[in-house]
Design an enzyme around this catalytic site. Structure first.
Site, PDB file in Angstrom:
ATOM      1  N   LYS A 177       1.063  -1.482  -0.358  1.00 44.94           N
ATOM      2  CA  LYS A 177      -0.309   0.122  -0.013  1.00 44.94           C
ATOM      3  C   LYS A 177       1.185   1.050  -0.252  1.00 44.94           C
ATOM      4  O   LYS A 177       1.586   1.179   0.518  1.00 44.94           O
ATOM      5  CB  LYS A 177      -0.966  -0.370   1.212  1.00 44.94           C
ATOM      6  N   ASP A 208      -3.416   5.020  -0.426  1.00 41.19           N
ATOM      7  CA  ASP A 208      -4.647   5.556   0.784  1.00 41.19           C
ATOM      8  C   ASP A 208      -3.733   7.104   0.720  1.00 41.19           C
ATOM      9  O   ASP A 208      -2.226   7.497   0.828  1.00 41.19           O
ATOM     10  CB  ASP A 208      -3.052   4.742   2.568  1.00 41.19           C
ATOM     11  N   GLU A 234      -8.106   4.022  -1.304  1.00 40.82           N
ATOM     12  CA  GLU A 234      -8.227   3.749  -0.008  1.00 40.82           C
ATOM     13  C   GLU A 234      -8.548   5.894   0.662  1.00 40.82           C
ATOM     14  O   GLU A 234      -7.992   6.402   0.163  1.00 40.82           O
ATOM     15  CB  GLU A 234      -7.528   3.331   1.372  1.00 40.82           C
ATOM     16  N   ASP A 258     -12.232   4.662   4.839  1.00 41.56           N
ATOM     17  CA  ASP A 258     -10.619   3.966   5.860  1.00 41.56           C
ATOM     18  C   ASP A 258     -11.687   5.017   7.172  1.00 41.56           C
ATOM     19  O   ASP A 258     -12.630   4.862   8.308  1.00 41.56           O
ATOM     20  CB  ASP A 258      -9.836   3.996   6.385  1.00 41.56           C
ATOM     21  N   LYS A 282     -10.624  -1.544  11.622  1.00 41.81           N
ATOM     22  CA  LYS A 282      -9.656  -1.766  12.696  1.00 41.81           C
ATOM     23  C   LYS A 282     -10.341  -1.249  13.883  1.00 41.81           C
ATOM     24  O   LYS A 282     -11.046  -0.417  14.144  1.00 41.81           O
ATOM     25  CB  LYS A 282      -8.845   0.013  12.241  1.00 41.81           C
ATOM     26  N   GLU A 336      -3.022  -5.378   7.370  1.00 43.79           N
ATOM     27  CA  GLU A 336      -1.518  -4.873   7.362  1.00 43.79           C
ATOM     28  C   GLU A 336      -0.768  -5.173   8.390  1.00 43.79           C
ATOM     29  O   GLU A 336       0.079  -6.500   8.184  1.00 43.79           O
ATOM     30  CB  GLU A 336      -2.201  -2.796   7.217  1.00 43.79           C
TER      31      GLU A 336
HETATM   32 MG    MG Z   1      -5.743   5.153   5.827  1.00 47.90          MG
END
Ligand code: MG
Length: 387
Positions: A177, A208, A234, A258, A282, A336
């Site tokens: 990424k 991202d 992202e 995100d 997350k 990740e």
């Molecule tokens: Mg992010």
């Protein structure tokens, strides 16, 4: 054996009688650049829940280098836990986890990062109290470890490419990424092209942008990023601009939310707008495991795809995340959870392992991570608070 275990459990009441927090500063291997900041050290809030009958549960609070992402830092988390969450939980039993989680919901408001840290310690305590791994407590795993996507955030394109090849050939990661948003849009496209050409046929690359572009920029340069081989964008634009994301998706650009995804209600709104393909889960940004289970259920029910993002947790936070992540079908883009590759050292006794492009944790009891006392002492800031 079983009766002896039940006898031990029967004597336990799991009443929380102390909660300790401390901030730990861990050096990282190379400076890590985001759109708005560069990190050289990662800080964690270590939360320890102690019960009167001797159980210890551990949780980790983390942000990507400060409050720029979500408005919280390890310092604000420590204040929230010490002054508000801990007093509300003292006297509760970890056996009554749902009662404790409801109490946390009642007093945590929008402080989801802080809530996640102490929630992790409660789950660890509860799993230990019932003599189980956390993953088994959550229903048991259906995958063994999760794939690792490394973030390319170095100072030069050549450095990023050689780092990516090193990680691929070492079996430390299987995809990448690009951390974007620092360069002009045209330079961002040129950087993306150089990296995707170097990795063509070997690894997937997404980017991202950490909501750094406005909508006209994203409408103009987003398709160019896809043309040079980027698989997914992202969070290219502001978290609130769901209609803008819908316009980008109409151009055929695969999109991941995100910053736009904090709560289960956000997941419902993203589905309602049909504006993204992927949800980056997350623990910290959503308030912990419980909220992420809710988001995963919404994804499963709506056909949105999940992804496991990171705030650069240490092995402790990664193991807790893995306990949850391994209960879900493997995401198409993986995850990740590479913090263990990025820190110069760890503060637990048995860190997670990276091999075959995946990350694994050994966790027979709780989330499986125990702080290393000497490392914790050495890396701790001077402030230690016990409520
Ligand atoms: Mg992010």
């Amino acid at each position: 054996m079983e009766s002896a275990r039940n006898s031990t459990l029967g004597k336990r009441h799991g009443v929380i009688d102390a909660i300790e927090t401390r901030v730990i500063d861990v050096p990282i291997k190379r400076p890590h650049s985001f759109a708005t900041s560069t990190m050289t050290t990662q800080s964690y809030l270590l939360v320890t829940v102690k019960t009167a009958d001797g159980l210890l549960g551990y949780g980790e609070g983390v942000t990507p280098g400060g409050p720029w992402w979500g408005g919280e830092s390890v310092e604000t988390m420590q204040q929230m836990v010490d002054r508000y969450f801990a007093p509300a939980l003292l006297g509760h039993s970890v056996f009554d986890l749902n009662t404790a989680l409801a109490e946390l919901d009642r007093c945590s408001g929008q402080s989801r990062f802080a809530k996640s840290a102490i929630e992790m310690a409660l789950w660890d305590s509860y799993a230990k109290a019932v003599d189980s791994s956390l993953c088994r407590l959550l229903g048991g795993r259906i995958t063994d470890g999760v794939p690792v996507r490394w973030a390319l955030a170095g100072a030069s394109i050549d450095g990023d490419v050689s780092e990516a090849i090193h990680f691929l050939e070492g079996g430390l990661a299987n995809s990448f990424k690009i951390k974007g948003g620092r360069l002009s849009p045209a330079d961002e496209v040129a950087r993306a092209r150089a990296i995707t050409e170097a990795l063509e046929g070997r690894a997937d690359v997404l980017i991202d942008l950490n909501n750094c572009w406005d909508l006209p920029t994203a409408l103009r340069f987003g398709p160019q990023l896809i043309d040079v081989g980027i698989s997914v964008l992202e969070q290219p634009i502001e978290r609130w601009n769901l209609s803008g994301l819908t316009q980008l998706k109409a151009l055929g650009i695969p999109l991941m939310a995100d910053e736009s995804l904090l709560t289960p209600q956000d997941a419902i709104a993203l589905w309602h707008h049909q504006c993204v393909d992927f949800l980056a889960l997350k623990l910290a940004k959503s308030g912990g495991i419980q909220a992420n289970r809710d988001i995963a259920a919404i994804a499963r029910s709506t056909g949105l795809q999940i992804y496991f993002g990171t705030f650069m947790e240490s092995s402790l936070g990664i193991a807790a995340f893995l306990a949850f992540a391994q209960t879900l079908p493997e995401p198409a883009l993986g995850g990740e959870l590479f913090g263990g590759l990025w820190l110069r050292e760890e503060y637990v006794t048995s860190p997670v392992e990276y091999r075959n492009g995946r990350v694994y944790a050994n966790s027979s009891l709780g989330h499986g991570m125990t702080p290393d006392k000497r490392a914790v002492e050495r890396l701790s800031r001077r402030t230690v608070t016990t409520i």
